[in-house]
Design a protein around this motif. Structure first.
Motif, mmCIF file in Angstrom:
data_model
loop_
_atom_site.group_PDB
_atom_site.id
_atom_site.type_symbol
_atom_site.label_atom_id
_atom_site.label_comp_id
_atom_site.label_asym_id
_atom_site.label_seq_id
_atom_site.Cartn_x
_atom_site.Cartn_y
_atom_site.Cartn_z
ATOM 1 N N MET A 92 0.715 -1.069 -0.018
ATOM 2 C CA MET A 92 -0.086 0.219 0.002
ATOM 3 C C MET A 92 0.723 1.238 0.147
ATOM 4 O O MET A 92 0.511 2.125 -0.502
ATOM 5 C CB MET A 92 -0.938 0.003 1.135
ATOM 6 N N ILE A 93 1.934 1.094 0.753
ATOM 7 C CA ILE A 93 2.830 2.425 0.687
ATOM 8 C C ILE A 93 3.431 2.775 -0.676
ATOM 9 O O ILE A 93 3.408 3.724 -1.239
ATOM 10 C CB ILE A 93 4.162 2.062 1.626
ATOM 11 N N ARG A 94 3.813 1.440 -1.536
ATOM 12 C CA ARG A 94 4.196 1.754 -3.023
ATOM 13 C C ARG A 94 3.093 2.275 -3.591
ATOM 14 O O ARG A 94 3.442 3.151 -4.359
ATOM 15 C CB ARG A 94 4.712 0.335 -3.302
ATOM 16 N N CYS A 95 1.831 1.825 -3.455
ATOM 17 C CA CYS A 95 0.689 2.262 -4.359
ATOM 18 C C CYS A 95 0.515 3.826 -3.934
ATOM 19 O O CYS A 95 0.062 4.684 -4.868
ATOM 20 C CB CYS A 95 -0.326 1.502 -4.079
ATOM 21 N N ASN A 96 0.843 4.279 -2.611
ATOM 22 C CA ASN A 96 0.674 5.590 -2.244
ATOM 23 C C ASN A 96 1.342 6.357 -3.062
ATOM 24 O O ASN A 96 1.197 7.536 -3.473
ATOM 25 C CB ASN A 96 0.483 5.645 -0.684
ATOM 26 N N TYR A 97 2.821 5.995 -2.965
ATOM 27 C CA TYR A 97 3.784 6.963 -3.369
ATOM 28 C C TYR A 97 3.682 7.018 -5.019
ATOM 29 O O TYR A 97 4.095 8.058 -5.733
ATOM 30 C CB TYR A 97 5.288 6.300 -3.121
ATOM 31 N N PHE A 98 3.104 5.778 -5.441
ATOM 32 C CA PHE A 98 3.059 5.799 -7.167
ATOM 33 C C PHE A 98 2.014 6.797 -7.651
ATOM 34 O O PHE A 98 2.011 7.500 -8.594
ATOM 35 C CB PHE A 98 2.756 4.437 -7.741
ATOM 36 N N ARG A 99 0.811 6.975 -6.753
ATOM 37 C CA ARG A 99 -0.355 7.829 -7.010
ATOM 38 C C ARG A 99 0.175 9.253 -6.914
ATOM 39 O O ARG A 99 0.042 10.052 -7.608
ATOM 40 C CB ARG A 99 -1.493 7.338 -5.984
ATOM 41 N N LYS A 100 0.926 9.426 -5.945
ATOM 42 C CA LYS A 100 1.690 10.762 -5.855
ATOM 43 C C LYS A 100 2.635 11.170 -6.820
ATOM 44 O O LYS A 100 2.599 12.291 -7.517
ATOM 45 C CB LYS A 100 2.580 10.945 -4.562
ATOM 46 N N TYR A 101 3.180 10.182 -7.412
ATOM 47 C CA TYR A 101 4.165 10.517 -8.427
ATOM 48 C C TYR A 101 3.404 10.666 -9.875
ATOM 49 O O TYR A 101 3.846 11.548 -10.468
ATOM 50 C CB TYR A 101 4.892 8.956 -8.672
ATOM 51 N N GLU A 102 2.475 9.784 -10.145
ATOM 52 C CA GLU A 102 1.331 10.099 -11.010
ATOM 53 C C GLU A 102 0.820 11.344 -11.232
ATOM 54 O O GLU A 102 0.718 12.116 -12.209
ATOM 55 C CB GLU A 102 0.212 9.076 -11.147
ATOM 56 N N ASN A 103 0.393 12.064 -9.994
ATOM 57 C CA ASN A 103 -0.117 13.386 -9.889
ATOM 58 C C ASN A 103 0.795 14.311 -9.979
ATOM 59 O O ASN A 103 0.383 15.508 -10.439
ATOM 60 C CB ASN A 103 -0.938 13.367 -8.554
ATOM 61 N N ASN A 104 2.163 14.178 -9.956
ATOM 62 C CA ASN A 104 3.206 15.231 -9.818
ATOM 63 C C ASN A 104 3.859 15.258 -11.568
ATOM 64 O O ASN A 104 4.637 16.135 -11.786
ATOM 65 C CB ASN A 104 4.391 14.925 -8.856
ATOM 66 N N ILE A 105 3.341 14.253 -12.280
ATOM 67 C CA ILE A 105 4.031 14.336 -13.546
ATOM 68 C C ILE A 105 3.570 15.633 -14.526
ATOM 69 O O ILE A 105 4.359 16.028 -15.244
ATOM 70 C CB ILE A 105 3.647 12.920 -14.121
ATOM 71 N N TYR A 106 2.201 16.229 -14.269
ATOM 72 C CA TYR A 106 1.961 17.237 -15.140
ATOM 73 C C TYR A 106 1.887 18.444 -14.265
ATOM 74 O O TYR A 106 1.889 18.614 -13.289
ATOM 75 C CB TYR A 106 0.657 16.699 -15.677
#
Length: 147
Positions: free
Chosen positions: A133-147
């Protein structure tokens, strides 16, 4: 040759599992922070070179692109390797605990430790799930910071 009692084994396996969870959390945080900084530097470079009428691609080429990474590769290099190592070790501790419980159930002390073994297994499963879940949470943050 001395052997661990089942109680000591359960406590140690839970402790190791929680330590691996904590290490995976630190690695995910540090890896995400580095990836976030890559995105920021990439955006700054693109904006700086657009103002000077220079093409970013001509200067930097395809040296590095911090955007568009998938779930299993968004953490940079060794952060990703260490994350998966800690996750695999957590699975190994969980499987070892399950095997130890199954082997100890053949003896007459199974009933006394059954409740404790179930609690330890549930806590270890929660630790493994929380690591994902931690990895998923940070990946979600990563996706939101791309743009």
């Amino acid at each position: 040759m001395s052997q661990f009692t089942l109680e000591v084994f359960f406590v140690m396996s839970l402790f190791v599992s929680l330590m691996l969870f904590f290490l995976a959390w630190i690695i995910a945080f540090l890896g995400y922070s580095l990836r976030r900084d890559h995105i920021i530097v990439h955006n700054i470079r693109q904006k700086a070179y657009q103002r000077k009428n220079e093409k970013y691609e001509e200067l930097f080429g395809a040296l590095y692109n911090s955007k568009g990474k998938k779930w299993r590769e968004f953490l940079p290099d060794y952060y990703n390797i260490f994350y998966w190592l800690f996750f695999a070790l957590q699975i190994g501790v969980l499987l070892t605990t399950i095997i130890k419980i199954l082997l100890s159930c053949n003896t007459n002390s199974c009933c006394a430790l059954l409740v404790w073994s179930i609690i330890i297994l549930i806590l270890q499963l929660c630790s493994v799930a929380a690591t994902l879940m931690i990895r998923c949470n940070y990946f979600r943050k990563y996706e939101n910071n791309i743009y």
